[in-house]
Design a protein around this motif. Structure first.
Motif, mmCIF file in Angstrom:
data_model
loop_
_atom_site.group_PDB
_atom_site.id
_atom_site.type_symbol
_atom_site.label_atom_id
_atom_site.label_comp_id
_atom_site.label_asym_id
_atom_site.label_seq_id
_atom_site.Cartn_x
_atom_site.Cartn_y
_atom_site.Cartn_z
ATOM 1 N N PHE A 85 3.852 -16.849 13.505
ATOM 2 C CA PHE A 85 2.869 -16.489 14.522
ATOM 3 C C PHE A 85 1.763 -17.534 14.599
ATOM 4 N N GLY A 86 1.245 -17.701 15.797
ATOM 5 C CA GLY A 86 -0.017 -18.398 15.992
ATOM 6 C C GLY A 86 -0.927 -17.473 16.767
ATOM 7 N N MET A 87 -2.235 -17.534 16.493
ATOM 8 C CA MET A 87 -3.139 -16.598 17.161
ATOM 9 C C MET A 87 -4.394 -17.306 17.634
ATOM 10 N N LEU A 88 -4.721 -17.080 18.896
ATOM 11 C CA LEU A 88 -6.001 -17.513 19.444
ATOM 12 C C LEU A 88 -6.937 -16.316 19.397
ATOM 13 N N ASN A 99 -15.170 -30.667 11.925
ATOM 14 C CA ASN A 99 -15.047 -31.176 13.282
ATOM 15 C C ASN A 99 -13.738 -30.695 13.905
ATOM 16 N N VAL A 100 -13.499 -31.097 15.131
ATOM 17 C CA VAL A 100 -12.325 -30.601 15.863
ATOM 18 C C VAL A 100 -11.034 -30.956 15.140
ATOM 19 N N GLU A 125 -1.098 -34.664 18.880
ATOM 20 C CA GLU A 125 -0.163 -34.108 19.868
ATOM 21 C C GLU A 125 -0.702 -32.809 20.461
ATOM 22 N N LYS A 126 -1.199 -31.948 19.598
ATOM 23 C CA LYS A 126 -1.645 -30.642 20.073
ATOM 24 C C LYS A 126 -2.956 -30.742 20.855
ATOM 25 N N LEU A 127 -3.848 -31.636 20.452
ATOM 26 C CA LEU A 127 -5.069 -31.822 21.222
ATOM 27 C C LEU A 127 -4.743 -32.404 22.602
ATOM 28 N N HIS A 128 -3.730 -33.243 22.664
ATOM 29 C CA HIS A 128 -3.303 -33.779 23.963
ATOM 30 C C HIS A 128 -2.738 -32.658 24.834
ATOM 31 N N LEU A 153 -6.731 -22.855 20.422
ATOM 32 C CA LEU A 153 -5.316 -22.818 20.781
ATOM 33 C C LEU A 153 -4.552 -23.953 20.108
ATOM 34 N N ALA A 154 -5.154 -25.150 20.069
ATOM 35 C CA ALA A 154 -4.498 -26.268 19.386
ATOM 36 C C ALA A 154 -4.229 -25.928 17.926
ATOM 37 N N ARG A 155 -5.203 -25.277 17.280
ATOM 38 C CA ARG A 155 -4.999 -24.866 15.888
ATOM 39 C C ARG A 155 -3.906 -23.806 15.780
ATOM 40 N N ALA A 156 -3.845 -22.896 16.765
ATOM 41 C CA ALA A 156 -2.838 -21.831 16.731
ATOM 42 C C ALA A 156 -1.419 -22.372 16.869
ATOM 43 N N ILE A 157 -1.265 -23.494 17.568
ATOM 44 C CA ILE A 157 0.089 -24.005 17.829
ATOM 45 C C ILE A 157 0.460 -25.194 16.951
#
Length: 253
Positions: A85-88, A99-100, A125-128, A153-157
């Motif tokens: 799972f990933g969760m926002l 930082n980000v 990749e995910k930040l892009h 969302l980037a962190r979730a995926i």
């Protein structure tokens, strides 16, 4: 609903002291689609998400992920399930002291043995994907609400989950930012081909992103179907909610 069932919720009940939140929820989440769970604030939508990940266990009923009863899992098996799972989270839940780049990299550093170079590549990749190139060195306090959602969302995926959960993804955003997040949900779905569940009371947003919609009211799913089927429903509960009206069977407290 048609299609292969990724998650099945069968007769789930959950109470917190005297507060009976879920009163027999039945719902089937199809694989590879965006399913929206709508309903007023406080109806138990977020509680239902936590049951899917095994963060809460039902008092009665079952939550099945690919046929496996989540409540029976413990230890490593439960951790393996949660890794799918990933969760926002509603407020993005970023670490203020990171930082980000560090925020997005956190799950990889905690749960994988990837090299720093591989972690940096995946984070980029995910930040892009969420259209945040070049912001890796910024701190959460320097970001707008919409940007924080994108970082979340980037962190979730970043671990490439099979199932994405969105808890009120547009809460607190203006209409333009809300539309951008809705578009991002759709684009992420298309790019990653995941199973997505969005809980929200944002009627307009739901009809922009969802393949299927289920309405939670008084602890039960009272209606479900495609967006087109929802718009055609004569159920007074559905009609009142979609009209965002204070008049109808849903009591205004």
């Amino acid at each position: 609903m048609s299609g292969e069932g990724k998650i099945e919720i069968r007769g789930v009940e959950k109470s917190f002291a005297e507060n009976h939140v879920l009163r027999g929820v039945d719902l089937r989440i199809p694989a590879g689609k965006i399913t929206a769970i709508i309903g007023r604030s406080g109806e138990g939508k977020s509680v239902l998400l936590k049951h899917m990940m095994g963060l809460l266990r039902p008092d009665r009923g079952q939550v099945l992920v690919d046929g496996v009863d989540v409540a029976t899992l413990k230890g490593r098996d439960l951790n393996d399930l949660r890794a799918r799972f990933g969760m926002l989270f509603q407020g993005a839940a970023l670490f203020d002291s990171m930082n980000v780049t560090e925020n997005v990299a956190f799950p990889l550093r905690e749960h994988t043995r990837l090299s720093p170079e591989d972690i940096q590549e995946k984070v980029g990749e995910k930040l892009h994907l969420v259209e945040l190139d070049g912001v890796g060195s910024q701190m959460p306090a320097d970001l707008s609400g919409g940007m924080r959602k994108r970082v979340g969302l980037a962190r979730a995926i970043v671990r490439e989950p099979e199932i994405l959960l969105y808890d009120e993804p547009t809460t607190g955003l203006d209409p333009i930012l809300s539309d951008s997040i809705d578009r991002l949900i759709t684009r992420t779905q298309n790019a990653l081909e995941v199973t997505s569940i969005v809980v929200s009371h944002d009627v307009k947003g739901i009809f922009r992103v969802a393949h299927f919609i289920a309405m939670l009211h008084a602890g039960r799913i009272v209606a479900q179907g495609t967006p087109e089927e929802f718009l055609a429903m004569k159920d007074p509960l559905v009609s009142q909610f979609l009209a965002r009206s204070a008049e109808g069977p849903i009591r205004v407290l």
